[in-house]
Write a protein that holds these residues in place. Structure first.
Motif, mmCIF file in Angstrom:
data_model
loop_
_atom_site.group_PDB
_atom_site.id
_atom_site.type_symbol
_atom_site.label_atom_id
_atom_site.label_comp_id
_atom_site.label_asym_id
_atom_site.label_seq_id
_atom_site.Cartn_x
_atom_site.Cartn_y
_atom_site.Cartn_z
ATOM 1 N N GLU A 1 20.652 16.182 24.056
ATOM 2 C CA GLU A 1 18.962 16.076 23.829
ATOM 3 C C GLU A 1 18.857 15.131 22.619
ATOM 4 O OE1 GLU A 1 17.041 19.640 22.916
ATOM 5 O OE2 GLU A 1 17.598 20.737 24.620
ATOM 6 N N HIS A 2 17.619 14.274 22.603
ATOM 7 C CA HIS A 2 17.703 13.331 21.599
ATOM 8 C C HIS A 2 17.253 14.080 20.153
ATOM 9 C CE1 HIS A 2 17.200 9.730 23.534
ATOM 10 N NE2 HIS A 2 16.624 10.313 24.835
ATOM 11 N N PRO B 1 23.284 15.248 33.850
ATOM 12 C CA PRO B 1 23.193 16.357 33.933
ATOM 13 C C PRO B 1 21.847 17.386 34.194
ATOM 14 C CG PRO B 1 24.557 15.893 32.048
ATOM 15 C CD PRO B 1 23.474 14.824 32.709
ATOM 16 N N LEU B 2 20.850 16.825 33.646
ATOM 17 C CA LEU B 2 19.411 17.268 33.978
ATOM 18 C C LEU B 2 19.058 16.786 35.472
ATOM 19 C CD1 LEU B 2 16.678 18.310 33.195
ATOM 20 C CD2 LEU B 2 15.963 15.917 32.663
ATOM 21 N N LEU B 3 19.183 15.974 35.909
ATOM 22 C CA LEU B 3 18.986 15.470 37.378
ATOM 23 C C LEU B 3 19.520 16.437 38.342
ATOM 24 C CD1 LEU B 3 18.678 11.621 36.891
ATOM 25 C CD2 LEU B 3 16.688 13.181 36.880
ATOM 26 N N GLU B 4 20.718 16.632 37.874
ATOM 27 C CA GLU B 4 21.755 17.362 39.094
ATOM 28 C C GLU B 4 21.899 18.737 38.494
ATOM 29 O OE1 GLU B 4 24.900 14.312 40.656
ATOM 30 O OE2 GLU B 4 25.326 15.489 38.874
ATOM 31 N N SER B 5 20.766 19.425 37.530
ATOM 32 C CA SER B 5 20.708 20.769 37.571
ATOM 33 C C SER B 5 22.010 21.454 37.148
ATOM 34 C CB SER B 5 20.079 21.468 38.606
ATOM 35 O OG SER B 5 18.916 21.051 39.046
ATOM 36 N N ARG B 6 22.861 20.607 35.931
ATOM 37 C CA ARG B 6 23.857 21.282 35.711
ATOM 38 C C ARG B 6 23.962 21.316 33.955
ATOM 39 N NH1 ARG B 6 27.283 16.755 34.455
ATOM 40 N NH2 ARG B 6 26.770 14.890 35.759
ATOM 41 N N LYS B 7 24.931 22.192 33.453
ATOM 42 C CA LYS B 7 24.980 22.243 31.909
ATOM 43 C C LYS B 7 25.511 20.869 31.507
ATOM 44 C CE LYS B 7 26.057 26.855 32.384
ATOM 45 N NZ LYS B 7 27.018 28.134 32.199
ATOM 46 N N ASN C 1 9.843 19.428 31.323
ATOM 47 C CA ASN C 1 9.192 18.891 29.841
ATOM 48 C C ASN C 1 10.362 18.341 29.052
ATOM 49 O OD1 ASN C 1 10.481 21.085 29.137
ATOM 50 N ND2 ASN C 1 8.728 22.073 28.128
ATOM 51 N N PHE C 2 11.503 17.850 29.519
ATOM 52 C CA PHE C 2 12.556 17.521 28.625
ATOM 53 C C PHE C 2 12.059 16.114 28.024
ATOM 54 C CE2 PHE C 2 16.405 14.749 28.027
ATOM 55 C CZ PHE C 2 17.126 15.767 27.230
ATOM 56 N N MET C 3 12.325 15.793 26.728
ATOM 57 C CA MET C 3 11.822 14.616 26.189
ATOM 58 C C MET C 3 12.757 13.605 26.435
ATOM 59 S SD MET C 3 10.717 14.238 22.100
ATOM 60 C CE MET C 3 12.173 14.274 21.528
ATOM 61 N N CYS C 4 12.194 12.369 26.981
ATOM 62 C CA CYS C 4 13.151 11.385 27.274
ATOM 63 C C CYS C 4 12.234 10.078 27.165
ATOM 64 C CB CYS C 4 13.760 11.451 28.765
ATOM 65 S SG CYS C 4 12.446 11.123 30.093
#
Length: 483
Positions: free
Chosen positions: A404-405, A394-400, A362-365
């Motif tokens: 965020e906007h 980072p989100l796509l690769e599940s890393r820290k 549910n990340f806002m992009c």
């Protein structure tokens, strides 16, 4: 990256089937630049795919793509109509900064062109050694103009240069780079619905493009299909027969041969609009399956990023009936609205060895995040701070490290001008800007996702804050005056 989508306190969808990435497979793929296939539907609503809740028909190949990757529930298009939304996508700018801010027609054929100094996603890939191809609808500059796809980093283009002419699926011509391709079997005297169905031909050209690729040189394929944009029509084959008679119908009376707008921007008569709409999206789903299959046949799939999205919310032209199909899901509004239904779109990203399968976020992009994401994929040291968007890598690769906007900003030039800002759960909409009585509306999307309750008078400080963002985000362009 185990996330959940909560709307108004109701849990809707849980994440299942997250699978760890093989360290060995990831190490092999990190040594090669990934190929990219971006499929952009035209006016496809958030709820028009079965993996996003469509219940009247299924989209099995797109659903499988979602099973193989990540499904976004808070992705926003560039804005609420084609040309400016695509401008945001390919330049990494939001609609208060982007060069193209409306669907302005120019003679003899085409739309207002991208400026010569535009920095596009195609140039980004070209500079990284990629072959670039675009197959479908352009609408960002007529042949020979500064916005000509071949002048914006595209090696090979086939399809419609003009989005107005793309209203017809049986045009008398298409374009291959700067060469006009005559479709002589689509003359006016031929019975409509027979001849060359443009999207079938465009799709075959895209498949030919993939057939010529190998593992030596990476490629970027942009596939901006015209489906399911009105008009409503498909060839008389097994797909339409699958749906005809399945739904109640209300025939649509459109343009006929001899009418001025026939094949010149008007929409054809359709006796089975519901069946035809379902058949069009099902046909698109078949196309997607064939693209994936071709990548696998060529041994390219495991090193290819595949993205599927839509340029804005569902339309109501040409007999289309988004309410019947629940095309905008729970969201209010349609194409040309800056309510959620006009700008919240499906987005699916699959990337073997990088993106966790069968996942959801549910990340806002937004569309202007696509270019900075690929900037980081191609050049991990790129200065993303100078762009409107943020990298989603980072989100796509599940890393820290995923930024965020602070907010998302939208504007729309038509209908006396409109603006919208989303910050956190809050959404401020500015309506009728150039009219006699402009006004604002404020919504809390957490408690009121369908934007039914305007709470403007209850939260003056929130309104003040979001108005300031609107003023700062919009940069006036004399070619596209908003005020």
């Amino acid at each position: 990256m185990k996330q959940q989508l909560t709307i108004g306190g109701a849990f809707l969808i849980a994440i299942t089937g997250l699978q760890p990435v093989s360290a060995q497979k990831k190490k092999i793929q990190e040594n090669k630049k990934p190929n990219v296939v971006f499929i952009l539907a035209d006016d496809l609503g958030f709820g028009d795919l079965s993996c996003y809740g469509q219940e009247k028909f299924e989209t099995p190949h797109i659903d499988q793509l979602a099973q193989n990757g990540i499904r976004f529930t808070q992705c926003y298009s560039g804005t609420t109509v084609s040309a400016p939304s695509r401008s945001c996508l390919i330049t990494g700018t939001h609609s208060g900064h982007t060069a193209i801010r409306g669907n302005q027609e120019l003679q003899p054929e085409g739309q207002y062109p991208l400026p010569a100094d535009s920095r596009t996603i195609f140039q980004l890939f070209k500079n990284a050694g990629y072959i670039t191809g675009v197959f479908g609808k352009w609408g960002l500059g007529f042949v020979g103009s500064t916005g000509d796809p071949n002048k914006q980093g595209v090696d090979h283009f086939f399809g419609y240069n003009c989005q107005l002419l793309a209203h017809s699926y049986y045009p008398d011509h298409l374009w291959e780079n700067d060469k006009r391709i005559e479709l002589k079997d689509n003359v006016l005297e031929v019975e409509y619905g027979k001849g060359t169905y443009s999207q079938d031909l465009i799709h075959s050209k895209a498949i030919d493009f993939l057939d010529k690729q190998d593992n030596d040189v990476p490629f970027f394929l942009f596939y901006p299909t015209i489906i399911p944009h009105a008009e409503l029509i498909v060839p008389e084959d097994s797909i339409i027969k699958k749906f005809r008679g399945k739904f109640p119908e209300k025939p649509y009376k459109g343009e006929e041969p001899g009418n001025r707008a026939f094949r010149k921007g008007g929409y054809c008569t359709q006796f089975y609009p519901h069946a035809t709409f379902a058949a069009m999206i099902y046909r698109l789903d078949v196309y997607v399956g064939q693209i994936v299959q071709k990548l696998k046949e060529k041994g390219l799939y495991d090193n290819t990023i595949i993205i599927f999205s839509s340029d804005n919310g569902p339309h109501m032209e040409g007999g289309a009936d988004p309410d019947f199909f629940n095309s905008n899901s729970i969201w209010r509004g349609y194409k040309r609205d800056l309510y959620e239904g006009g700008i919240r779109v499906p987005m699916i990203i699959a990337w073997p060895g990088h993106v966790s399968t069968n996942s959801e976020t549910n990340f806002m992009c937004s569309f202007w995040d696509v270019m900075p994401t690929f900037e980081e994929v191609l050049n991990p040291k790129a200065d993303i701070k100078k762009m409107d968007g943020i990298s989603l890598l980072p989100l796509l690769e599940s890393r820290k490290g995923q930024k965020e906007h602070e907010y998302l900003y939208f504007e729309f030039q038509e209908l006396n001008g409109r603006q919208a800002v989303r910050k956190g759960d809050w959404k401020l909409v500015h309506m009728n800007i150039r009219g006699d009585k402009p006004y604002y509306e404020l919504y809390n999307l957490a408690s009121d996702p369908s934007e039914r309750h305007n709470v403007l008078v209850k939260y003056p400080e929130i309104v003040k804050e979001l108005k300031i963002i609107m003023e700062q985000a919009h940069v006036e362009n004399p070619d596209w005056p908003l005020f």
